[in-house]
Design a protein around this motif. Structure first.
Motif, short mmCIF file in Angstrom:
data_model
loop_
_atom_site.label_atom_id
_atom_site.label_comp_id
_atom_site.label_asym_id
_atom_site.label_seq_id
_atom_site.Cartn_x
_atom_site.Cartn_y
_atom_site.Cartn_z
N GLY A 17 33.44 37.79 41.50
CA GLY A 17 34.81 37.70 41.01
C GLY A 17 35.29 36.26 41.01
N ALA A 18 35.02 35.54 42.10
CA ALA A 18 35.47 34.16 42.19
C ALA A 18 34.77 33.29 41.17
CB ALA A 18 35.22 33.63 43.60
N ALA A 19 33.44 33.50 41.04
CA ALA A 19 32.66 32.64 40.15
C ALA A 19 33.05 32.84 38.70
CB ALA A 19 31.17 32.92 40.34
N THR A 20 33.25 34.11 38.29
CA THR A 20 33.52 34.37 36.89
C THR A 20 34.98 34.19 36.53
OG1 THR A 20 33.77 36.73 37.35
CG2 THR A 20 31.59 35.96 36.71
N LEU A 21 35.88 34.72 37.40
CA LEU A 21 37.29 34.71 37.02
C LEU A 21 37.96 33.38 37.29
CD1 LEU A 21 38.21 38.30 38.17
CD2 LEU A 21 38.00 37.47 35.84
N LEU A 22 37.66 32.76 38.43
CA LEU A 22 38.27 31.46 38.69
C LEU A 22 37.74 30.40 37.74
CD1 LEU A 22 38.55 31.32 42.58
CD2 LEU A 22 40.39 31.45 40.91
N SER A 23 36.50 30.58 37.29
CA SER A 23 35.95 29.61 36.35
C SER A 23 36.66 29.68 35.00
CB SER A 23 34.45 29.86 36.15
OG SER A 23 34.24 31.11 35.51
N MET A 196 44.15 50.91 39.87
CA MET A 196 45.36 50.44 40.53
C MET A 196 44.99 49.81 41.86
SD MET A 196 47.78 53.75 39.69
CE MET A 196 49.21 53.19 40.61
N LEU A 197 45.76 48.80 42.27
CA LEU A 197 45.50 48.11 43.52
C LEU A 197 45.99 48.91 44.72
CD1 LEU A 197 46.31 44.37 42.74
CD2 LEU A 197 44.23 45.18 43.85
N VAL A 198 45.16 48.97 45.75
CA VAL A 198 45.52 49.59 47.02
C VAL A 198 46.07 48.51 47.94
CG1 VAL A 198 44.67 50.85 49.02
CG2 VAL A 198 43.70 51.32 46.75
N ASP A 199 47.29 48.72 48.44
CA ASP A 199 47.99 47.74 49.26
C ASP A 199 48.12 48.29 50.69
OD1 ASP A 199 49.71 45.87 50.40
OD2 ASP A 199 51.21 45.99 48.79
N VAL A 200 47.58 47.56 51.68
CA VAL A 200 47.63 48.03 53.06
C VAL A 200 48.71 47.34 53.89
CG1 VAL A 200 45.22 48.77 53.09
CG2 VAL A 200 45.78 46.42 53.79
N SER A 216 36.31 51.43 46.42
CA SER A 216 35.24 50.81 45.64
C SER A 216 35.71 49.53 44.98
CB SER A 216 34.74 51.78 44.57
OG SER A 216 35.79 52.14 43.69
N ALA A 217 36.97 49.17 45.17
CA ALA A 217 37.56 47.96 44.60
C ALA A 217 38.19 47.13 45.71
CB ALA A 217 38.63 48.34 43.57
N PRO A 218 38.49 45.87 45.45
CA PRO A 218 39.15 45.04 46.45
C PRO A 218 40.46 45.64 46.95
CG PRO A 218 38.36 43.68 44.64
CD PRO A 218 38.18 45.11 44.21
N ILE A 219 40.73 45.40 48.22
CA ILE A 219 41.97 45.83 48.88
C ILE A 219 42.87 44.62 49.06
CG2 ILE A 219 42.90 46.64 51.09
CD1 ILE A 219 41.66 48.88 49.56
N VAL A 376 42.23 38.71 41.57
CA VAL A 376 42.14 40.13 41.97
C VAL A 376 42.87 41.04 40.99
CG1 VAL A 376 44.16 40.31 43.50
CG2 VAL A 376 42.07 41.60 44.03
N LEU A 377 43.96 40.56 40.41
CA LEU A 377 44.66 41.36 39.39
C LEU A 377 43.79 41.53 38.16
CD1 LEU A 377 48.21 39.80 39.84
CD2 LEU A 377 47.65 42.22 40.21
N GLN A 378 43.09 40.48 37.76
CA GLN A 378 42.19 40.57 36.61
C GLN A 378 41.01 41.48 36.91
OE1 GLN A 378 41.17 36.52 35.59
NE2 GLN A 378 42.90 36.31 34.21
N GLN A 379 40.56 41.45 38.14
CA GLN A 379 39.38 42.22 38.50
C GLN A 379 39.66 43.72 38.58
OE1 GLN A 379 37.34 40.46 41.78
NE2 GLN A 379 35.99 42.20 42.13
N VAL A 380 40.84 44.10 39.08
CA VAL A 380 41.14 45.50 39.30
C VAL A 380 41.92 46.12 38.15
CG1 VAL A 380 42.31 47.15 40.84
CG2 VAL A 380 41.07 45.18 41.80
#
Length: 382
Positions: A17-23, A196-200, A216-219, A376-380
């Motif tokens: 995620g960092a390599a592809t999206l931040l790039s 949808m993003l899970v917020d803890v 299965s996705a970032p938290i 993370v918004l782009q990823q999820v």
């Protein structure tokens, strides 16, 4: 404990995620030139005066559209439930307000909407509700909330529910740190399916750790602070911060100063110290900015010219009620509510300048100020 295979998967997910999206983000100039990196806030609210959106400098923010009903608990304390009826009415009202102001706001339905907002010089807002109480036991209601624009759902708010343990849960046996329930795992599965993003935020540490394993996705934790710096039930231990980072997720450091530092008066340096701690524990791709106040700041403190000694009084009755129950951290009475420099509409630029002054690398500043939220918004949200 995170299994080795799960840890490898999450580290790989985070790295990709960092390599592809931040790039994909533009190369940003140094501070002093025109700002190019986005400013993204992990939690605030639609202001009554939309001029505040432009004044804040925000390119995007996670926007709490909850509405609450005050519920008196058996022990006499008050919890604020996000009921379906209240939250559905609130999200529809917010959606209409965004639609009525297209020159200022863009409804964030996919992570790529941040780019669209940047291109059109608008602010994208991603709707969030603070507590899965609004689902009221019927997981099919997630689809209805999604249709109305909900993209981030917090599992609980302070106290537990049928899905999750709350940060302030307490019972006669001293029970704290309650786990994610079987229904909570079902809820997370449905949120994953809906992208949808899970917020803890506000969850117990065990619920947060369980949520990382179940998802299965970032938290994310949209707004919080580190318990290593302030030993309090509302603050997260390092194992939670680390697990969120390992999931590829993001931890937003918020503005409530009594959960940021014991020092009095609190300063901008105390905020930077929290942000740095999250980056050291969870990784530089996990640390981000959050607010948890209106865009202008904590309104009563603004009226008091940020007089913390006077402003903290509005919190003391609630604080003392939890001290009487021996909830972690409430035995120490708070001395302040806000960091005066940050209880201001221009907090984002002030944090950005403080990070530059503290000689944080430009790439890390880019991540903290918005790049991590954008990733993370782009990823999820696809």
């Amino acid at each position: 404990m995170i299994k080795a295979c799960d840890l490898h998967r999450r580290q790989l997910l985070k790295g990709l995620g960092a390599a592809t999206l931040l790039s994909q983000l533009p190369a940003f100039p140094v501070l002093g030139a025109a700002r190019r990196h986005p400013y993204i806030d992990g939690l605030s609210f639609l202001p009554s005066d939309l001029a505040d959106v432009k004044a804040s400098g925000l390119d995007a923010f996670i926007c709490d559209v909850s509405d609450i009903e005050a519920i008196k608990q058996l022990d006499g304390t008050i919890n604020y439930k996000r009921t379906f009826k209240a939250c559905m009415a609130s999200i529809k009202q917010a959606r209409q307000r965004v639609a009525d102001n297209p020159q200022i706001l863009l409804l964030g339905e996919k992570g790529t909407d941040i780019d669209a907002a940047l291109d059109s010089q608008r602010t994208s807002v991603f709707f969030q509700i603070q507590g899965a109480d609004c689902v009221e036991g019927d997981l099919n209601l997630i689809e209805e909330f999604h249709r109305q624009g909900l993209r981030v759902l917090q599992l609980t708010h302070h106290y537990g529910n049928e899905y999750a343990g709350g940060a302030l849960d307490f019972d006669a046996n001293g029970g704290l740190n309650k786990p994610l329930t079987a229904r909570g795992r079902e809820l997370i599965s449905r949120l994953n399916e809906a992208n949808m993003l899970v917020d803890v935020s506000h969850s117990s540490p065990q619920t947060a750790l369980d949520a990382v394993k179940a998802s299965s996705a970032p938290i994310i934790q949209s707004h919080g602070a580190a318990r290593a710096l302030v030993k309090h039930a509302r603050c997260s231990p390092d194992e939670v911060i680390r697990a969120i980072g390992d999931s590829g997720g993001v931890f937003g450091v918020f503005m409530m100063s009594f959960w940021l530092t014991y020092r009095n008066p609190p300063t901008l340096d105390d905020y930077i110290r929290q942000l740095e701690h999250v980056a050291n524990v969870g990784g530089v791709e996990a640390a981000a900015i959050a607010n948890d106040f209106p865009l202008r700041g904590q309104e009563n403190l603004l009226k008091l010219n940020n007089d913390n000694a006077e402003g903290v009084k509005e919190y003391l009755e609630w604080w003392h009620s939890l001290a009487a129950k021996h909830v972690l951290g409430f035995e120490r009475e708070p001395q302040h509510v806000v960091i005066p420099e940050l209880n201001h509409i221009e907090r984002m630029s002030r944090i950005d300048h403080a990070l530059a002054k503290a000689r944080f690398k430009a790439t890390d500043r880019d991540r903290f100020m918005g790049g991590n939220w954008q990733r993370v918004l782009q990823q999820v949200l696809v």
